[in-house]
Design a protein around this motif. Structure first.
Motif, PDB file in Angstrom:
ATOM      1  N   TYR A  90      -8.312   3.065  -6.756  1.00 51.10           N
ATOM      2  CA  TYR A  90      -7.771   2.738  -5.340  1.00 51.10           C
ATOM      3  C   TYR A  90      -6.646   1.875  -5.147  1.00 51.10           C
ATOM      4  N   ARG A  91      -5.882   2.126  -4.317  1.00 54.09           N
ATOM      5  CA  ARG A  91      -4.654   1.304  -3.899  1.00 54.09           C
ATOM      6  C   ARG A  91      -4.835  -0.062  -2.903  1.00 54.09           C
ATOM      7  N   ILE A  92      -4.672  -0.968  -3.415  1.00 50.92           N
ATOM      8  CA  ILE A  92      -5.130  -2.388  -2.771  1.00 50.92           C
ATOM      9  C   ILE A  92      -3.888  -3.130  -2.055  1.00 50.92           C
ATOM     10  N   ILE A 102      -4.604 -11.621  -5.603  1.00 50.65           N
ATOM     11  CA  ILE A 102      -4.057 -10.962  -6.647  1.00 50.65           C
ATOM     12  C   ILE A 102      -4.713 -11.347  -7.964  1.00 50.65           C
ATOM     13  N   ARG A 103      -5.106 -12.766  -8.057  1.00 52.57           N
ATOM     14  CA  ARG A 103      -5.741 -13.402  -9.299  1.00 52.57           C
ATOM     15  C   ARG A 103      -7.086 -12.835  -9.182  1.00 52.57           C
ATOM     16  N   GLN A 104      -7.730 -13.063  -7.970  1.00 52.79           N
ATOM     17  CA  GLN A 104      -9.023 -12.564  -8.196  1.00 52.79           C
ATOM     18  C   GLN A 104      -9.374 -11.265  -8.809  1.00 52.79           C
ATOM     19  N   LEU A 105      -8.397 -10.359  -8.189  1.00 49.93           N
ATOM     20  CA  LEU A 105      -8.443  -9.021  -8.316  1.00 49.93           C
ATOM     21  C   LEU A 105      -8.383  -8.502  -9.994  1.00 49.93           C
ATOM     22  N   LEU A 106      -7.286  -9.274 -10.273  1.00 52.26           N
ATOM     23  CA  LEU A 106      -6.937  -9.214 -12.001  1.00 52.26           C
ATOM     24  C   LEU A 106      -8.073  -9.501 -12.813  1.00 52.26           C
ATOM     25  N   ASP A 107      -8.683 -10.785 -12.179  1.00 53.99           N
ATOM     26  CA  ASP A 107      -9.787 -11.296 -13.167  1.00 53.99           C
ATOM     27  C   ASP A 107     -11.013 -10.466 -13.250  1.00 53.99           C
ATOM     28  N   ILE A 108     -11.255  -9.341 -12.208  1.00 53.10           N
ATOM     29  CA  ILE A 108     -12.271  -8.693 -12.144  1.00 53.10           C
ATOM     30  C   ILE A 108     -11.907  -7.010 -12.505  1.00 53.10           C
ATOM     31  N   GLY A 109     -10.793  -7.026 -13.220  1.00 55.65           N
ATOM     32  CA  GLY A 109     -10.432  -6.019 -14.033  1.00 55.65           C
ATOM     33  C   GLY A 109      -9.546  -4.704 -13.231  1.00 55.65           C
ATOM     34  N   VAL A 110      -9.115  -5.165 -11.832  1.00 52.74           N
ATOM     35  CA  VAL A 110      -7.988  -4.280 -11.425  1.00 52.74           C
ATOM     36  C   VAL A 110      -6.797  -4.197 -11.991  1.00 52.74           C
ATOM     37  N   ASN A 111      -6.343  -3.031 -12.203  1.00 52.22           N
ATOM     38  CA  ASN A 111      -5.285  -2.860 -12.865  1.00 52.22           C
ATOM     39  C   ASN A 111      -4.053  -3.243 -11.963  1.00 52.22           C
ATOM     40  N   GLN A 112      -2.807  -3.936 -12.678  1.00 56.38           N
ATOM     41  CA  GLN A 112      -1.772  -4.261 -11.704  1.00 56.38           C
ATOM     42  C   GLN A 112      -1.147  -3.325 -10.928  1.00 56.38           C
ATOM     43  N   SER A 113      -1.151  -2.134 -11.588  1.00 50.48           N
ATOM     44  CA  SER A 113      -0.541  -1.061 -10.975  1.00 50.48           C
ATOM     45  C   SER A 113      -1.284  -0.638  -9.750  1.00 50.48           C
ATOM     46  N   GLN A 114      -2.556  -0.842  -9.485  1.00 50.62           N
ATOM     47  CA  GLN A 114      -3.158  -0.489  -8.159  1.00 50.62           C
ATOM     48  C   GLN A 114      -2.755  -1.454  -7.161  1.00 50.62           C
ATOM     49  N   LEU A 115      -2.256  -2.591  -7.328  1.00 47.68           N
ATOM     50  CA  LEU A 115      -1.728  -3.550  -6.279  1.00 47.68           C
ATOM     51  C   LEU A 115      -0.385  -3.253  -5.592  1.00 47.68           C
ATOM     52  N   VAL A 116      -0.587  -3.245  -4.282  1.00 51.74           N
ATOM     53  CA  VAL A 116       0.618  -3.061  -3.359  1.00 51.74           C
ATOM     54  C   VAL A 116       0.949  -4.457  -2.544  1.00 51.74           C
ATOM     55  N   PRO A 117       1.805  -4.969  -3.272  1.00 50.84           N
ATOM     56  CA  PRO A 117       2.183  -6.238  -2.499  1.00 50.84           C
ATOM     57  C   PRO A 117       3.220  -6.349  -1.265  1.00 50.84           C
ATOM     58  N   GLU A 118       2.829  -6.895  -0.080  1.00 49.01           N
ATOM     59  CA  GLU A 118       3.612  -6.956   1.068  1.00 49.01           C
ATOM     60  C   GLU A 118       4.188  -8.382   1.336  1.00 49.01           C
ATOM     61  N   SER A 119       4.842  -8.453   2.382  1.00 47.46           N
ATOM     62  CA  SER A 119       5.276  -9.705   2.824  1.00 47.46           C
ATOM     63  C   SER A 119       4.566 -10.200   4.035  1.00 47.46           C
ATOM     64  N   ASN A 120       4.011  -9.322   4.686  1.00 49.84           N
ATOM     65  CA  ASN A 120       3.167  -9.801   5.925  1.00 49.84           C
ATOM     66  C   ASN A 120       2.000  -8.923   6.236  1.00 49.84           C
ATOM     67  N   VAL A 121       1.233  -9.472   6.916  1.00 51.91           N
ATOM     68  CA  VAL A 121      -0.254  -8.868   7.176  1.00 51.91           C
ATOM     69  C   VAL A 121       0.072  -7.411   8.032  1.00 51.91           C
ATOM     70  N   SER A 122       1.081  -7.527   8.985  1.00 50.68           N
ATOM     71  CA  SER A 122       1.295  -6.217   9.722  1.00 50.68           C
ATOM     72  C   SER A 122       1.700  -5.148   8.887  1.00 50.68           C
ATOM     73  N   ALA A 123       2.395  -5.275   7.909  1.00 49.16           N
ATOM     74  CA  ALA A 123       2.822  -4.164   6.781  1.00 49.16           C
ATOM     75  C   ALA A 123       1.514  -3.602   6.184  1.00 49.16           C
ATOM     76  N   ILE A 124       0.514  -4.497   5.785  1.00 52.64           N
ATOM     77  CA  ILE A 124      -0.626  -4.044   4.977  1.00 52.64           C
ATOM     78  C   ILE A 124      -1.517  -3.170   6.072  1.00 52.64           C
ATOM     79  N   ILE A 125      -1.721  -3.614   7.303  1.00 48.46           N
ATOM     80  CA  ILE A 125      -2.482  -2.850   8.237  1.00 48.46           C
ATOM     81  C   ILE A 125      -1.763  -1.574   8.573  1.00 48.46           C
ATOM     82  N   GLY A 126      -0.506  -1.446   8.513  1.00 49.08           N
ATOM     83  CA  GLY A 126       0.123  -0.290   8.709  1.00 49.08           C
ATOM     84  C   GLY A 126      -0.136   0.558   7.636  1.00 49.08           C
TER      85      GLY A 126
END
Length: 623
Positions: free
Chosen positions: A94-96, A105-129
């Motif tokens: 899943y893309r997160i 980010i740290r919580q997700l990496l600690d439970i085994g999520v791969n760094q490549s699954q993470l989609v970083p954004e600078s603001n919440v509106s971009a994530i909701i979009g």
């Protein structure tokens, strides 16, 4: 243009700095992308960044004051995504969406999520979009903050569903290292004072700030009032109960409010209105919405509907042929109730209206001949007679004043955020179905009122035409048609009569589109029933696969009349442009052919004969 910043940490920052004698207003706070703010606080220049999780790796990089409050990190998904997460292993692929440099980010990496699954954004509106455009599958953030931002962007706290819970974290104000220790200590002391000092009502400024933004806290601080008006709200064996009370408790449960019916007080209606108008953080129910009342309160609902009528003794042989006849009689009504307005609207002279404090007092006046007619709700009046009359069947409805929806009203000092959260939770109670396919609302109404019959406001031919139009659109472009249905576009939801709408199942009986209830999208209804226990969806599937088209009867709610009604649905099997099979449905409300078709409530203290009489009275008014 400078934004008017809002939020717990902003309001609290103003209070704390004001207590220190050097108030920093929200207009002086700069809103920047999280990464930019984080780097500014790291590099110094007398900066404070909020709100930040205090973690071991961050501990030595900043100076800290707090905590501001605690919030649990969760993963949100679109309601129609069908995503189910039971353990961290299920997150694979899943893309997160995450905010860059956020603790999620740290919580997700600690439970085994791969760094490549993470989609970083600078603001919440971009994530909701990203969620809306299917560019990401999940959103990691604090739950309360996520709900708040979701409401800001989409207009609904519950647009997204929580599919997994991460850790709960305390949030702090983080000061750059060049801020003097003495200032940080003073800030912490002022923050502690804001938390501890209480007003005459025993509530601290800190709690009031949290309550403004966190519905579970804010709604728990309000006063809940109602009147004696069965079966909607009344006292029985020392406990407050009734339809509206049960629905209120369901809203509390949905939001997580630590309140119950024990916190509801029954007072005379005129007194309750006065309290609600005096900005006393009050919620009052069950109230009819009128133009005169509209500007005095904030409103949530409607949650049910009933008729207002005039009762008379059978022995009086009173017949009301027109409103002009009403001025020949003395008519009793509860003081300050909607019945007074309805009578005035029918042209009844004020001198003919006799006010009383309670329904019981007015019924006694009717029994003793002090009034000729009693203005009340159809069900409320009948309930009172069943409780106190020597012969409940010695009275009849001789005139119907109106049919009205009922609301919860809030005093004007209750924050809009709380009223909005209450409304959306009320909608969830109405629309969200359990593992058996039935909503809390449906169970409450069925238990108390049973099922009604309704006039048809459109023809069965219109229902069939909508199904055929929708099926043809799905055959041409399935995904776009589903999108348009889910946002309630015409023709998939009739703009003039919202009771006419389309809903679509796949051949697994999962809802893929619904023009009236998007919360049901993604839910599988195989084996689930209506509130009366009929597995009508399985019958739809069986009939569609066998015959292609057909009709099925069942019980459901009506969008513009929130009680339960008999309904019949037309269905058609079609092949979408994506090659998949779908069952396109729409329905119409059934007009009972015989009075015995109406189903009484199954939780009444009345005898079967009395319930049948009650249903017959209700049916007479509907037909």
């Amino acid at each position: 243009m400078k934004l008017n910043l809002q939020g717990i940490s902003v309001d609290l920052f103003e209070e704390v700095t004001g207590k220190m004698g050097k108030k920093v207003t929200r207009e002086e706070v700069n809103l920047v992308p999280w990464t930019e703010g984080y780097q500014a606080a790291l590099s110094g220049n007398n900066t404070v960044l909020f709100s930040m999780v205090r973690s071991p790796e961050r501990e030595q990089s900043f100076k800290w004051a707090g905590p501001i409050y605690s919030d649990r990190y969760v993963l949100f998904a679109r309601r129609d995504s069908g995503i189910t997460i039971e353990n961290p292993e299920d997150l694979k692929g899943y893309r997160i969406g995450v905010i860059a440099d956020d603790m999620a980010i740290r919580q997700l990496l600690d439970i085994g999520v791969n760094q490549s699954q993470l989609v970083p954004e600078s603001n919440v509106s971009a994530i909701i979009g990203g969620l809306e455009n299917n560019e990401i599958d999940l959103w990691a953030c604090p739950e309360d903050a996520g709900r708040y931002f979701t409401e800001e962007v989409t207009g609904n706290y519950y647009s997204y569903t929580v599919v997994y819970q991460l850790e709960t974290q305390d949030l702090y104000y983080a000061f750059s290292k060049d801020v003097p220790d003495s200032f940080v200590r003073s800030f912490q002391q002022a923050l502690d004072a804001v938390k501890q000092e209480k007003d005459p009502e025993g509530i601290s400024t800190y709690d009031r700030i949290l309550g403004k933004y966190i519905p579970s806290i804010g709604l728990a601080r309000l006063n809940y009032l109602t009147e004696e008006w069965a079966p909607f709200n009344y006292q029985e064996d020392g406990n407050v109960t009734g339809i509206s009370v049960e629905i209120l408790e369901a809203v509390f449960k949905n939001i997580g409010v630590n309140r119950s019916r024990a916190d509801v007080r029954i007072v005379p209606l005129a007194e309750a209105f006065q309290m609600a108008q005096n900005n006393t953080s009050t919620v009052l129910f069950s109230i009819v919405r009128t133009p005169e009342r509209e500007p005095l309160y904030k409103w949530a609902g409607p949650f049910t509907r009933a008729s207002f009528v005039l009762y008379a003794p059978l022995s009086s042989n009173i017949t009301i042929s027109s409103p002009e006849d009403l001025n020949r009689y003395r008519i009793g009504a509860v003081r300050a109730s909607i019945e007074n307005d309805l009578l005035a609207g029918q042209g009844v002279n004020e001198s003919q209206i006799v006010n009383g404090q309670t329904p019981e007092a007015l019924f006694r006046m009717l029994e003793e001949g002090q009034i000729d007619l009693w203005a009340t709700g159809d069900l409320a009046g009948r309930h009172q007679m069943l409780q106190t009359a020597a012969d409940p069947n010695a009275y009849e409805i001789v005139y119907t004043l109106s049919e009205n929806d009922f609301y919860y009203i809030f005093s004007k000092d209750v924050p809009d955020t709380l009223v909005s959260a209450f409304q959306q939770a009320l909608d969830t109670v109405r629309d969200q179905r359990d593992e058996k396919g039935v909503s809390d609302y449906e169970r409450i109404i069925y238990r108390n009122l049973g099922v009604r019959c309704a006039r048809q406001t459109f023809t069965d031919d219109k229902v069939m035409a909508l199904v055929n139009t929708t099926a043809e659109a799905i055959e041409k472009n399935a995904s776009d048609t589903f999108r348009r249905i889910n946002v309630g576009e015409a023709p998939y939801r009739d703009s003039e009569d919202p009771g006419l709408y389309a809903f679509i199942y796949d051949t697994n009986l999962t809802i893929v589109a619904h023009a009236d209830n998007i919360q049901s999208v993604g839910t599988n209804f195989r084996g689930k029933t209506d509130v009366a226990g009929k597995p009508f969806r399985d019958e739809i599937l069986e009939g569609a696969l066998k015959n292609g088209t057909g009709w099925v009867d069942y019980v459901c709610m009506r969008p513009v009349q929130t009680n339960l009604y008999y309904k019949t649905a037309y269905y058609r099997l079609t092949i979408g442009s994506d090659g998949n099979s779908y069952i396109v449905c729409s329905g119409n409300y059934k007009l009972c052919q015989n009075k015995s078709e109406a189903t009484p409530a199954n939780n009444s203290t009345a005898s079967p004969e009395e319930l049948i009489a009650l249903v017959e009275k209700s049916f007479d008014m509907l037909t």
